[in-house]
Design an enzyme around this catalytic site. Structure first.
Site, short mmCIF file in Angstrom:
data_model
loop_
_atom_site.label_atom_id
_atom_site.label_comp_id
_atom_site.label_asym_id
_atom_site.label_seq_id
_atom_site.Cartn_x
_atom_site.Cartn_y
_atom_site.Cartn_z
N HIS A 161 34.07 37.22 36.25
CA HIS A 161 35.17 36.26 36.06
C HIS A 161 34.87 35.38 34.86
O HIS A 161 33.75 34.88 34.71
CB HIS A 161 35.33 35.38 37.31
CG HIS A 161 35.87 36.12 38.50
ND1 HIS A 161 37.16 36.61 38.54
CD2 HIS A 161 35.30 36.47 39.69
CE1 HIS A 161 37.37 37.21 39.71
NE2 HIS A 161 36.25 37.14 40.42
N CYS A 219 38.73 38.14 32.37
CA CYS A 219 39.89 37.44 31.84
C CYS A 219 39.52 36.80 30.49
O CYS A 219 38.42 36.27 30.34
CB CYS A 219 40.36 36.36 32.82
SG CYS A 219 40.95 37.02 34.39
#
Length: 398
Positions: free
Chosen positions: A146, A188
């Protein structure tokens, strides 16, 4: 006379070997998942899928550093204990029996990752946990987890920033710890993680642009969570269906051209400017230059090294005699000519090869004895080099 002959031989040897030095001599892979907890199953599957691929293409476990912060295979929620899958059909168990995890659980930290890259580990850290790359190594660094704008989280407790990563790669370059490096990241806003890189010989690619998410591909209803991310899924689809052998000629350009934003649902990026020759040269690098283990050297065990040395010395003796006869024929027809003569080199595959070189015309009459003495010195130098190579191999493995 002897000194000039030695210098001549060394200069010609250096000139003949410069092409071989430009090629890489080993491959290493650093594969990192930075997420723990069951709902991040896909990140573990991402990195294990890449791990399986590089092993299939020839990189041995001894040259792979695998960092897994959580053991999804033994998680109580796993409906299939002891396994990890990246596809709902569960055709391939990524965990299997031949997995070697180098950093596990709370060992997967930003500090350990940077120390690994920069070779700042404590002296008691075993060799299996060290990145043993050098100036001749091509290194693949794959990371997944992440992240956000110029950061990647490690286990939801700390972060590595884009500048931290850039400085780590910078230290690697200064310490001659890679020849060429391919950086890949699936998270991301992944492309922001390579914006600050500044070191030479790096190609970087990521799954998503600034302000974009990196999406999962699909879930396994029996497992109950997503099992792989989209960008990694399509990268692996290319590698598994197109790069089927370690001798594949498909290039990084082919791989990056396979990116399809309509399937990935984000905008993958590539950075070429740090690579010599930029995109034009970078696109020509083959996929197996980083994912495989194709090398231009031959490594022989101790049992055959002595036999190899004898063969090499015998070959040198034959070639020296050939030089002597050629010189006698040459001197019988002309003096002070600039014809070409062969310089024998130990080629980049460990075999004797010819490298045509221009003969420097003598300012005075050259006798056959002079020719013979110069070539004898060259033969002695080559013989000594072979002996040093064998000794280094034997003691290096002991």
């Amino acid at each position: 006379m002897i000194l000039s002959a030695v210098l001549l031989v060394l200069l010609l040897a250096i000139d003949g070997l410069q092409v071989a030095w430009a090629e890489h001599t080993s491959n290493w892979a650093v594969l990192v998942s930075t997420s723990r907890f069951w709902f991040n199953y896909r990140h573990l599957a991402n990195v294990l899928s890449v791990y399986r691929t590089v092993k299939r293409l020839g990189i041995p476990d001894s040259q792979i550093i695998l960092m897994l912060p959580d053991d999804m295979a033994c998680n109580p929620r796993n409906a299939f204990p002891g396994t990890v899958y990246s596809n709902a059909d569960r055709a391939v168990d990524l965990y299997g029996e031949n997995i070697e995890v180098d950093y596990r659980g709370y060992e997967v930290t930003v500090e350990n990752f940077i120390r690994l890259l920069t070779d700042r580990l404590d002296k008691d850290v075993p060799r299996s946990k060290r990145l043993g790359s050098d100036s001749g190594s091509n290194v693949l660094v794959y990371m997944t987890g992440h992240g956000g704008d110029r950061f990647l989280k490690f286990q939801d407790s700390e972060e590595i920033g884009a500048w931290d990563l850039a400085d780590a790669f910078g230290q690697m370059w200064e310490k001659k710890r890679y020849h060429e490096l391919l950086f890949m990241i699936d998270t991301c806003q992944a492309n922001t993680m390579y914006t600050h890189l500044y070191s030479s010989n790096i190609i970087a690619t990521g799954s998503s642009a600034l302000d974009q998410s990196s999406y999962s591909h699909h879930a396994d209803n029996d497992i109950g969570v997503a099992v792989i991310d989209r960008w990694t899924y399509y990268v692996l689809e290319f590698l598994e269906t197109q790069v089927t052998t370690p001798n594949s000629k498909l290039t990084l350009g082919d791989l990056f051209d396979s990116y399809d934003e309509t399937k990935i649902h984000s905008q993958p990026g590539v950075r070429w400017d740090l690579f010599p020759g930029g995109e034009r040269e970078g696109r020509l690098r083959t996929v197996v230059d980083f994912f495989g283990n194709i090398q231009n050297v031959e490594v022989e065990g101790n049992s055959t090294e002595s036999g190899s040395l004898v063969k090499d010395l015998a070959e040198i003796a034959k070639l020296v005699d050939r030089w002597r006869r050629r010189d006698q024929e040459h001197l019988s027809t002309t003096q002070n000519n600039t014809n070409s003569s062969p310089l024998v080199l130990l080629g980049n595959e460990g075999r004797l090869t010819y490298a045509p070189q221009k003969r420097i015309a003598a300012a005075t009459k050259m006798t056959s004895e002079d020719c013979w003495s110069k070539r004898l010195v060259g033969a002695l130098i080559l013989t000594g080099g072979v002996a040093v190579w064998v000794a280094g191999s034997i003691f290096g493995q002991s």
